[in-house]
Write a protein that holds these residues in place. Structure first.
Motif, short mmCIF file in Angstrom:
data_model
loop_
_atom_site.label_atom_id
_atom_site.label_comp_id
_atom_site.label_asym_id
_atom_site.label_seq_id
_atom_site.Cartn_x
_atom_site.Cartn_y
_atom_site.Cartn_z
N ALA A 1 0.83 -1.21 0.00
CA ALA A 1 0.00 0.00 0.00
C ALA A 1 0.86 1.25 0.00
O ALA A 1 1.90 1.31 0.66
CB ALA A 1 -0.94 0.01 1.20
N HIS A 2 0.40 2.24 -0.76
CA HIS A 2 0.97 3.58 -0.75
C HIS A 2 -0.02 4.53 -0.09
O HIS A 2 -1.24 4.41 -0.31
CB HIS A 2 1.24 4.09 -2.17
CG HIS A 2 2.33 3.38 -2.89
ND1 HIS A 2 3.31 2.65 -2.25
CD2 HIS A 2 2.61 3.29 -4.22
CE1 HIS A 2 4.15 2.15 -3.15
NE2 HIS A 2 3.74 2.50 -4.35
N GLY A 3 0.47 5.48 0.68
CA GLY A 3 -0.37 6.52 1.23
C GLY A 3 -0.31 7.77 0.36
O GLY A 3 0.74 8.09 -0.20
N LEU A 4 -1.42 8.45 0.23
CA LEU A 4 -1.49 9.71 -0.53
C LEU A 4 -2.23 10.73 0.31
O LEU A 4 -3.38 10.49 0.72
CB LEU A 4 -2.19 9.50 -1.86
CG LEU A 4 -2.37 10.75 -2.74
CD1 LEU A 4 -1.03 11.35 -3.12
CD2 LEU A 4 -3.19 10.42 -3.99
N VAL A 5 -1.58 11.86 0.60
CA VAL A 5 -2.18 12.92 1.41
C VAL A 5 -2.48 14.11 0.51
O VAL A 5 -1.58 14.69 -0.09
CB VAL A 5 -1.24 13.35 2.55
CG1 VAL A 5 -1.91 14.42 3.42
CG2 VAL A 5 -0.84 12.15 3.41
N LEU A 6 -3.76 14.46 0.40
CA LEU A 6 -4.21 15.60 -0.40
C LEU A 6 -4.95 16.59 0.49
O LEU A 6 -5.55 16.19 1.50
CB LEU A 6 -5.15 15.14 -1.52
CG LEU A 6 -4.58 14.16 -2.55
CD1 LEU A 6 -5.68 13.78 -3.55
CD2 LEU A 6 -3.39 14.76 -3.28
N PRO A 7 -4.94 17.87 0.14
CA PRO A 7 -5.69 18.84 0.94
C PRO A 7 -7.19 18.56 0.95
O PRO A 7 -7.85 18.68 1.97
CB PRO A 7 -5.38 20.17 0.27
CG PRO A 7 -4.11 19.95 -0.47
CD PRO A 7 -4.15 18.52 -0.92
N GLU A 8 -7.73 18.19 -0.23
CA GLU A 8 -9.16 17.93 -0.37
C GLU A 8 -9.37 17.22 -1.70
O GLU A 8 -8.40 16.87 -2.38
CB GLU A 8 -9.95 19.24 -0.33
CG GLU A 8 -9.48 20.26 -1.38
CD GLU A 8 -10.14 21.60 -1.22
OE1 GLU A 8 -11.06 21.72 -0.39
OE2 GLU A 8 -9.74 22.55 -1.93
N LEU A 9 -10.64 17.02 -2.08
CA LEU A 9 -10.92 16.37 -3.36
C LEU A 9 -11.86 17.18 -4.24
O LEU A 9 -12.45 16.65 -5.17
CB LEU A 9 -11.53 14.97 -3.14
CG LEU A 9 -10.54 13.81 -3.05
CD1 LEU A 9 -11.28 12.49 -2.94
CD2 LEU A 9 -9.59 13.78 -4.25
N THR A 10 -12.00 18.47 -3.97
CA THR A 10 -12.86 19.31 -4.79
C THR A 10 -12.12 19.74 -6.05
O THR A 10 -10.92 19.97 -6.03
CB THR A 10 -13.31 20.56 -4.02
OG1 THR A 10 -12.14 21.30 -3.63
CG2 THR A 10 -14.10 20.19 -2.79
N GLY A 11 -12.85 19.85 -7.15
CA GLY A 11 -12.26 20.33 -8.39
C GLY A 11 -11.58 19.24 -9.19
O GLY A 11 -11.21 18.18 -8.65
N PRO A 12 -11.37 19.47 -10.48
CA PRO A 12 -10.81 18.44 -11.37
C PRO A 12 -9.35 18.15 -11.13
O PRO A 12 -8.89 17.05 -11.44
CB PRO A 12 -11.03 19.04 -12.77
CG PRO A 12 -11.13 20.52 -12.55
CD PRO A 12 -11.78 20.69 -11.22
N TYR A 13 -8.58 19.09 -10.57
CA TYR A 13 -7.15 18.86 -10.38
C TYR A 13 -6.89 17.65 -9.48
O TYR A 13 -6.12 16.75 -9.82
CB TYR A 13 -6.50 20.11 -9.79
CG TYR A 13 -5.02 19.93 -9.45
CD1 TYR A 13 -4.04 20.19 -10.39
CD2 TYR A 13 -4.62 19.50 -8.18
CE1 TYR A 13 -2.70 20.02 -10.10
CE2 TYR A 13 -3.28 19.32 -7.88
CZ TYR A 13 -2.33 19.59 -8.84
OH TYR A 13 -1.00 19.41 -8.54
N TYR A 14 -7.54 17.63 -8.32
CA TYR A 14 -7.30 16.55 -7.37
C TYR A 14 -7.77 15.21 -7.92
O TYR A 14 -7.13 14.18 -7.70
CB TYR A 14 -7.99 16.85 -6.04
CG TYR A 14 -7.47 18.08 -5.34
CD1 TYR A 14 -6.15 18.14 -4.91
CD2 TYR A 14 -8.28 19.18 -5.13
CE1 TYR A 14 -5.66 19.27 -4.28
CE2 TYR A 14 -7.81 20.32 -4.49
CZ TYR A 14 -6.49 20.36 -4.07
OH TYR A 14 -6.01 21.48 -3.45
N ALA A 15 -8.89 15.23 -8.63
CA ALA A 15 -9.40 13.98 -9.19
C ALA A 15 -8.44 13.40 -10.21
O ALA A 15 -8.17 12.19 -10.23
CB ALA A 15 -10.77 14.22 -9.83
N ASP A 16 -7.88 14.26 -11.07
CA ASP A 16 -6.95 13.79 -12.10
C ASP A 16 -5.65 13.31 -11.47
O ASP A 16 -5.07 12.29 -11.89
CB ASP A 16 -6.67 14.93 -13.08
CG ASP A 16 -6.26 14.42 -14.46
OD1 ASP A 16 -6.40 13.21 -14.71
OD2 ASP A 16 -5.79 15.23 -15.27
#
Length: 359
Positions: free
Chosen positions: A70-85
């Motif tokens: 498993a890899h961990g991924l830390v993102l600020p949020e998931l709003t908008g197309p940038y984070y989804a892509d």
């Protein structure tokens, strides 16, 4: 050896149990995420883990024998197309490498450092997106315990960094407005303090002005939200802000600015030019088409997963940041002909963009 490193190396499950005043079994259940633990016990254990900067030996043993699952991924949020892509690129490449992905969103976390440390006990390595939401303390708390890759973040010693080029593309785009379309009063819309890549975009905006012996205005520092772009457009419509061109830090802001300006009776680009950043799908289909900078967001996520897997497998961190090229795409919202779309790729300091037919 630093005090924090000494504490980490000296800490054991026994010392965590002693500090928390609970049994070793209770510590184990908390660290494994078991629901069969009272809230008070969980709080005591996690407080002790934080104070001792404890990393469970099980996670270290898994890394030593290369049980990469498993890899961990830390993102600020998931709003908008940038984070989804970005997430799609990361998850797709991780899956190809036989890894699952555990996602952690920073938004709403009261103690992000603790949440990241908990994440680290369940994965072999962590990738983080550079953001004001994710502080240096959070990065430092993880560095040295698990392989770490920063995405679009400031380089740090011993931490691998991956980013898309920002400064030169922003400089080329701004110069195109100033020289190619003789715009005089440009606004940069977006908060440079929100993330290192946005800082670089504003720096390119400033340097384009400086190269022409002009003075750049201070940014309109707003969050990257559709409603924030609409609010800026309202200020332009009312005359509280004055500009003949708006350089938006992402396409979401640019699209909302264009829509509100048009609803208010202004013509884009005749009355005011608007440009963005990212080249989301909608940028190609709105009228006028949005001039923007295409950055390889999906590829950025895939490369982060690739490099994290290599780090987990024993590869040392790259000494210099890995920089992916970006591409200025000229459409009608800046004043260029509506068809065909034009482009200019930027991966190093450049002159103002030339107009080339897209192949």
């Amino acid at each position: 050896m630093s005090a924090s490193t000494q504490t980490r190396s000296a800490s054991t499950i026994y010392s965590v149990a002693a500090l928390a005043g609970v049994s070793i079994a209770s510590v184990s259940r908390v660290l494994q995420g078991s629901a069969n633990v009272s809230d008070s016990t969980r709080t005591k254990v996690l407080d002790a883990v934080t104070q001792l900067n404890y990393m469970p030996l099980g996670a270290a043993r898994s890394l030593a024998v290369r049980h990469h699952e498993a890899h961990g991924l830390v993102l600020p949020e998931l709003t908008g197309p940038y984070y989804a892509d970005l997430l799609l690129g990361f998850e797709s490449r991780a899956a190809e490498l036989g890894q699952s992905v555990v996602l952690l969103l920073a938004a709403g976390k009261r103690d992000l450092g603790r949440a990241v440390r908990q994440l680290a006990t369940r994965v072999d390595g962590v990738a983080m997106l550079g953001s004001a939401t994710i502080s240096d303390d959070v990065v430092r708390s993880l560095h040295g315990t698990k392989p770490l890759v920063m995405i679009a973040g400031d380089p740090r010693p011993g931490v691998e960094a991956i980013s898309a080029e920002n400064h030169d593309s922003a400089m080329a785009l701004t110069t195109h407005l100033l020289v190619g379309h003789a715009r005089q009063h440009l606004l940069f819309v977006g908060d440079p303090d929100a993330a290192p890549d946005v800082q670089d975009r504003y720096r390119g905006f400033v340097d384009a002005h400086r190269a022409l012996r002009r003075r750049a205005r201070q940014p309109v520092a707003i969050a990257f939200r559709e409603e924030e772009g609409a609010a800026v457009a309202d200020r332009l419509l009312s005359g509280r802000l004055k500009a003949d061109a708006v350089v938006c830090a992402n396409d979401e802001l640019a699209l909302s600015v264009i829509a509100r300006l048009q609803d208010g009776g202004l013509q884009v680009p005749e009355d005011i030019a608007v440009v963005g950043w990212d080249d989301v799908m909608a940028a190609r289909y709105i009228k006028p088409g949005l001039t923007t900078v295409r950055q390889p967001v999906h590829e950025l996520g895939a490369l982060a997963a690739e490099r994290l897997h290599q780090r987990v497998s024993g590869a040392p961190p790259l000494e210099t940041p890995h920089l992916l090229p970006t591409e200025v795409v000229l459409r009608a919202s800046c004043g260029c002909p509506a068809q065909p779309a034009l482009r200019h790729t930027t991966s190093a300091p450049t002159k103002p963009p030339t107009k080339e037919r897209r192949t």
